[in-house]
Design a protein around this motif. Structure first.
Motif, PDB file in Angstrom:
ATOM      1  N   UNK A   4      33.613  29.199  28.805  1.00 16.00           N
ATOM      2  CA  UNK A   4      34.856  29.971  28.554  1.00 16.00           C
ATOM      3  C   UNK A   4      35.945  28.943  27.587  1.00 16.00           C
ATOM      4  N   UNK A   5      36.404  29.725  26.624  1.00 12.25           N
ATOM      5  CA  UNK A   5      37.408  29.150  25.775  1.00 12.25           C
ATOM      6  C   UNK A   5      38.542  29.915  25.703  1.00 12.25           C
ATOM      7  N   UNK A   6      39.502  29.564  24.691  1.00 10.32           N
ATOM      8  CA  UNK A   6      40.884  30.130  24.852  1.00 10.32           C
ATOM      9  C   UNK A   6      40.661  31.260  23.980  1.00 10.32           C
ATOM     10  N   UNK A   7      41.210  32.443  24.043  1.00 10.76           N
ATOM     11  CA  UNK A   7      41.125  33.823  23.458  1.00 10.76           C
ATOM     12  C   UNK A   7      41.687  33.860  22.173  1.00 10.76           C
ATOM     13  N   UNK A   8      42.935  33.343  21.915  1.00 13.54           N
ATOM     14  CA  UNK A   8      43.836  33.501  21.004  1.00 13.54           C
ATOM     15  C   UNK A   8      43.020  33.130  19.668  1.00 13.54           C
ATOM     16  N   UNK A   9      42.341  32.023  19.479  1.00  8.42           N
ATOM     17  CA  UNK A   9      41.900  31.824  18.145  1.00  8.42           C
ATOM     18  C   UNK A   9      40.680  32.804  18.080  1.00  8.42           C
ATOM     19  N   UNK A  10      40.085  33.364  19.102  1.00  7.82           N
ATOM     20  CA  UNK A  10      38.821  34.438  18.844  1.00  7.82           C
ATOM     21  C   UNK A  10      39.362  35.819  18.506  1.00  7.82           C
ATOM     22  N   UNK A  11      40.870  36.166  18.933  1.00  6.61           N
ATOM     23  CA  UNK A  11      41.598  37.075  18.686  1.00  6.61           C
ATOM     24  C   UNK A  11      41.830  37.285  17.112  1.00  6.61           C
ATOM     25  N   UNK A  12      42.477  35.970  16.609  1.00  4.89           N
ATOM     26  CA  UNK A  12      42.596  35.556  15.369  1.00  4.89           C
ATOM     27  C   UNK A  12      41.530  35.729  14.428  1.00  4.89           C
ATOM     28  N   UNK A  13      40.303  35.372  14.952  1.00  6.44           N
ATOM     29  CA  UNK A  13      38.915  35.454  14.092  1.00  6.44           C
ATOM     30  C   UNK A  13      38.576  37.082  14.120  1.00  6.44           C
ATOM     31  N   UNK A  14      39.061  37.503  15.131  1.00 10.65           N
ATOM     32  CA  UNK A  14      38.662  39.302  14.984  1.00 10.65           C
ATOM     33  C   UNK A  14      39.624  40.103  14.091  1.00 10.65           C
ATOM     34  N   UNK A  15      40.957  39.307  13.970  1.00  8.02           N
ATOM     35  CA  UNK A  15      41.788  40.130  12.993  1.00  8.02           C
ATOM     36  C   UNK A  15      41.321  39.817  11.587  1.00  8.02           C
ATOM     37  N   UNK A  16      40.800  38.414  11.160  1.00  3.71           N
ATOM     38  CA  UNK A  16      40.420  38.145   9.980  1.00  3.71           C
ATOM     39  C   UNK A  16      39.113  38.655   9.649  1.00  3.71           C
ATOM     40  N   UNK A  71      46.279  31.766  27.459  1.00  2.40           N
ATOM     41  CA  UNK A  71      46.253  32.237  28.709  1.00  2.40           C
ATOM     42  C   UNK A  71      45.244  33.568  28.745  1.00  2.40           C
ATOM     43  N   UNK A  72      44.330  33.607  27.941  1.00  3.15           N
ATOM     44  CA  UNK A  72      43.189  34.533  28.012  1.00  3.15           C
ATOM     45  C   UNK A  72      42.143  33.664  27.463  1.00  3.15           C
ATOM     46  N   UNK A  73      40.943  33.982  28.631  1.00  2.85           N
ATOM     47  CA  UNK A  73      39.693  33.221  28.210  1.00  2.85           C
ATOM     48  C   UNK A  73      38.805  34.030  28.050  1.00  2.85           C
ATOM     49  N   UNK A  74      37.781  33.560  26.976  1.00  2.00           N
ATOM     50  CA  UNK A  74      36.711  34.477  26.458  1.00  2.00           C
ATOM     51  C   UNK A  74      35.569  33.628  26.485  1.00  2.00           C
ATOM     52  N   UNK A  75      34.262  34.300  26.818  1.00  2.00           N
ATOM     53  CA  UNK A  75      32.997  33.385  26.730  1.00  2.00           C
ATOM     54  C   UNK A  75      32.704  33.173  25.482  1.00  2.00           C
ATOM     55  N   UNK A  76      32.503  31.896  25.048  1.00  2.00           N
ATOM     56  CA  UNK A  76      32.272  31.425  23.754  1.00  2.00           C
ATOM     57  C   UNK A  76      30.698  31.826  23.086  1.00  2.00           C
ATOM     58  N   UNK A 110      26.028  41.890  22.809  1.00  2.00           N
ATOM     59  CA  UNK A 110      26.320  40.514  22.843  1.00  2.00           C
ATOM     60  C   UNK A 110      25.995  39.901  24.543  1.00  2.00           C
ATOM     61  N   UNK A 111      26.823  40.594  25.285  1.00  2.00           N
ATOM     62  CA  UNK A 111      26.749  40.425  26.590  1.00  2.00           C
ATOM     63  C   UNK A 111      25.443  40.793  27.314  1.00  2.00           C
ATOM     64  N   UNK A 140      27.952  37.866  19.221  1.00  3.90           N
ATOM     65  CA  UNK A 140      28.713  38.636  18.432  1.00  3.90           C
ATOM     66  C   UNK A 140      28.954  38.473  17.050  1.00  3.90           C
ATOM     67  N   UNK A 141      29.081  37.050  16.761  1.00  2.37           N
ATOM     68  CA  UNK A 141      29.238  36.697  15.279  1.00  2.37           C
ATOM     69  C   UNK A 141      27.925  36.895  14.557  1.00  2.37           C
ATOM     70  N   UNK A 142      27.040  36.626  15.512  1.00  2.00           N
ATOM     71  CA  UNK A 142      25.698  36.901  14.798  1.00  2.00           C
ATOM     72  C   UNK A 142      25.233  38.189  14.507  1.00  2.00           C
TER      73      UNK A 142
END
Length: 149
Positions: A77-89, A9-14, A64-65, A20-22
């Protein structure tokens, strides 16, 4: 349940996360070239800002913005859960790089940086988020996983 990232239920811009990853991959590459630990400190600070304080005031996210706006790219917009997990990694990779730097274990640093760069650049160039796949597997096993983080 599909193989797409489950909703938290959190959306982030892919597109912003890809920019940001770049930027993060570029900074890791710059660290490998210069061996300056201050780059890693900056990345750790940035990940702390993104994960624990406010993503909007993270220097890398703000840049990045800016890039997304400059190139006039539409929202995706994509789900933010996986992106948060990517940030933790990503944060864990940066901490490992800092530790390896101080213990002067260059071969370990290269290995960690290679995995980090591979994950980041897969997302940048192909939109393939490894954390998304891991997140999906974890959410199948532990449905309330990201609620506890």
């Amino acid at each position: 349940m599909s193989s797409a990232c489950p909703l938290n239920f959190e959306r982030v811009d892919s597109n912003v996360t890809r920019f940001s990853a770049l930027l993060v991959a570029s900074l890791v590459g710059l660290y490998l070239y210069t061996n300056s630990v201050y780059i890693l400190y900056f990345l750790a600070f940035d990940f702390i800002m993104k994960l624990f304080i406010n993503r909007g005031i993270s220097p890398v996210s703000m840049f990045a913005e800016f890039l997304k706006g400059m190139f006039k790219i539409k929202d995706n917009l994509v789900d933010g859960g996986a992106k948060r997990l990517a940030g933790i990694f990503g944060f864990l990779f940066v901490v490992l790089l800092i530790v390896a730097h101080y213990f002067d274990i260059w071969s370990f640093s290269l290995g960690v940086a290679a995995v980090f760069l591979a994950c980041s650049l897969l997302d940048v160039f192909f939109g393939f988020c490894i954390a998304c796949k891991i997140y999906f597997i974890i959410k199948k096993i532990y449905p309330n996983f990201m609620n506890n983080l």
